[in-house]
Each structure stands twice: as C-alpha cells, then as structure tokens.
Design a protein around this motif. Sequence first.
Motif, PDB file in Angstrom:
ATOM      1  N   PRO A 200      72.398 -46.703  14.732  1.00  0.00           N
ATOM      2  CA  PRO A 200      72.385 -46.443  13.287  1.00  0.00           C
ATOM      3  C   PRO A 200      73.445 -45.410  12.917  1.00  0.00           C
ATOM      4  N   PRO A 201      74.098 -45.596  11.789  1.00  0.00           N
ATOM      5  CA  PRO A 201      75.097 -44.608  11.373  1.00  0.00           C
ATOM      6  C   PRO A 201      74.447 -43.260  11.105  1.00  0.00           C
ATOM      7  N   GLY A 202      75.172 -42.201  11.411  1.00  0.00           N
ATOM      8  CA  GLY A 202      74.654 -40.865  11.190  1.00  0.00           C
ATOM      9  C   GLY A 202      74.546 -40.529   9.711  1.00  0.00           C
ATOM     10  N   ARG A 203      73.649 -39.597   9.411  1.00  0.00           N
ATOM     11  CA  ARG A 203      73.477 -39.109   8.054  1.00  0.00           C
ATOM     12  C   ARG A 203      73.298 -37.593   8.079  1.00  0.00           C
ATOM     13  N   PHE A 204      73.741 -36.952   7.011  1.00  0.00           N
ATOM     14  CA  PHE A 204      73.632 -35.513   6.921  1.00  0.00           C
ATOM     15  C   PHE A 204      72.197 -35.077   6.668  1.00  0.00           C
ATOM     16  N   VAL A 205      71.799 -34.014   7.312  1.00  0.00           N
ATOM     17  CA  VAL A 205      70.555 -33.316   7.007  1.00  0.00           C
ATOM     18  C   VAL A 205      70.930 -32.112   6.148  1.00  0.00           C
ATOM     19  N   VAL A 206      70.360 -32.029   4.974  1.00  0.00           N
ATOM     20  CA  VAL A 206      70.727 -31.002   4.001  1.00  0.00           C
ATOM     21  C   VAL A 206      69.633 -29.948   3.942  1.00  0.00           C
ATOM     22  N   THR A 207      70.025 -28.688   4.112  1.00  0.00           N
ATOM     23  CA  THR A 207      69.083 -27.576   4.142  1.00  0.00           C
ATOM     24  C   THR A 207      69.563 -26.473   3.218  1.00  0.00           C
TER      25      THR A 207
END
Length: 284
Positions: free
Chosen positions: A35-42
Amino acid sequence: MEQQRSIAAAWFRKLRDRIVTAFEMLEDEGPGAAPPGRFVVTPTKRTEDGGGGVMSVMRGGRVFEKVGVNWSEVHGALEPRAQAAMASRGVPGIDRDPRFWASGISLVAHMQNPHVPAVHMNTRMFWTPGAWWFGGGADLNPCIEYADDTAHFHATLRAACDAHGADYYARFKSWADEYFFIPHRGRARGVGGIFFDDLNTGDWQADFAFTQAVGQAFLPAFQPLVRTRMDLPWSDADRDAQLVHRGLYAEYNLVYDRGTRFGLETGHNADAVLMSLPPLAKWT
C-alpha cells in the motif's frame, strides 16, 4: 508587522499542504505492491502559551522510507543561550528584549531506493521587537550521485534566485557550500543547493516574495529526480552506501545544524525538531 507575520505563517502552512499532497501522489506512483504510504499528522506545542505547529511524518512507503514535512508558528521569550547566540549575530535589541516570533516549514526526506537522493528544504520568517528576517534554502544529499540530477536541482534553484536578485544564486550557493560542510569529516554532506539567513533588505514584500519562490521551486527541483530514479534496481552495496551516508547526515544535524539547536533550546517538540534524523543509519 502583525499582519505580515500572519500572511507568512499562512503561506508556509499552504506550502506544507501542497508538498504533502504531492508526496502522497508520488507514493501512489511508486514501485511495488505494498500500500502507498500516507502521512501521519500530529499537532505539536512549544509550551502552553508559546504556539506550536503540525508534524507530518510518513514512514515505510513505496518511495519514502521516512519523510517529514513540518509547519510551525511559535512565540515567546528566548532562553538565555539562544538570546546570546542571536545577540552575537547582531540582532538589534535582542540583548535587552528576548521576545520572538517565528514561523516556517521544514522538510527532510530519506528515500527507499538508494538511487533517489535524500533532500532537505526549509523556509521561515523570524521576528523580534527590533528586527525581522527570512531564511531557508534547499540542498540535495545523494549517496549515489548523478550529475544530471545535481545539475537539474541547481538549475531550478538558480532560476528562482535569478528572478529576485542577480547575485542571489552565487551568494546563496556559496553560503550553502559553507554551511552544509562537516568539519570533522572534511567534506560536504551532499551536493549543495542554496542557503540564506538574516535576509532583510528593508523591503518585506520583496524578501517574502523571494522566500516564496524558493519554496515554490522545491517540487519542480526534486520530483523529476524521484520519478527518474525510484524504479532503478539496487544492490546490497548500494543500500550499505546509503546507510553510511545517512550517518553523515545525522552527525551534521546533531552537531552543527542551527535549526536543530534553536528548536531544542526554545522548547519546541523534540520529536518535531529531530524529525530530520534518518530511520536507519550506519557507521563504518
């Protein structure tokens, strides 16, 4: 100056959003069936009343092994060591009044494929009661250098500089060559780019326009290199070279980088400040 600060902070946030979207699109194009990576936003906070920002990190993607694209807007009073450092740079009035405001975007990408260069970019605005200025730049950090990649990266940055100052590229390239040098290794950490700081010509709009141009040039400078190299086959020796080069990157950021020192000394979120460190590195 409050209005200008608000305008700058909002623009840096929009640039962050644009780059995050573009990098996720590269993940969609990347090789492999994972699966393509996705950003985790914090969200991040400096202190209870000192502002904060957004930390966006993607790990283990098809294209990016680790990439962070952070935005911040912080304010407060400088700690004595940071205040003394700015006073030594000649910032007017900072020895008497430690208040500050700063906003910007900071990006570091470490890639899966050793043929794709790591990269760094940041742009920022800084204000104190006695002064304001812009800073930033971008530099390329390949472990396997391709002359065409280096030429494209520099040509794109040069075009951005030339539109705003006939001497900007030469000045800021030279500054990058000096700034991104690792004295204890006797070598640069990469193939350079541009670096500028304390930019205040007296014309806020012109200096902001140039800073925007540097941010806008980043994706055209870097994306074509990713697309050209991300499908190339690589060997264990290539991976070993990548990990050793990352060791140089970590050494530089922990020992010499001005932004790392400032972020830690002013109490910003340590994970956000140290986002630039690679996920894996090696020392021989």
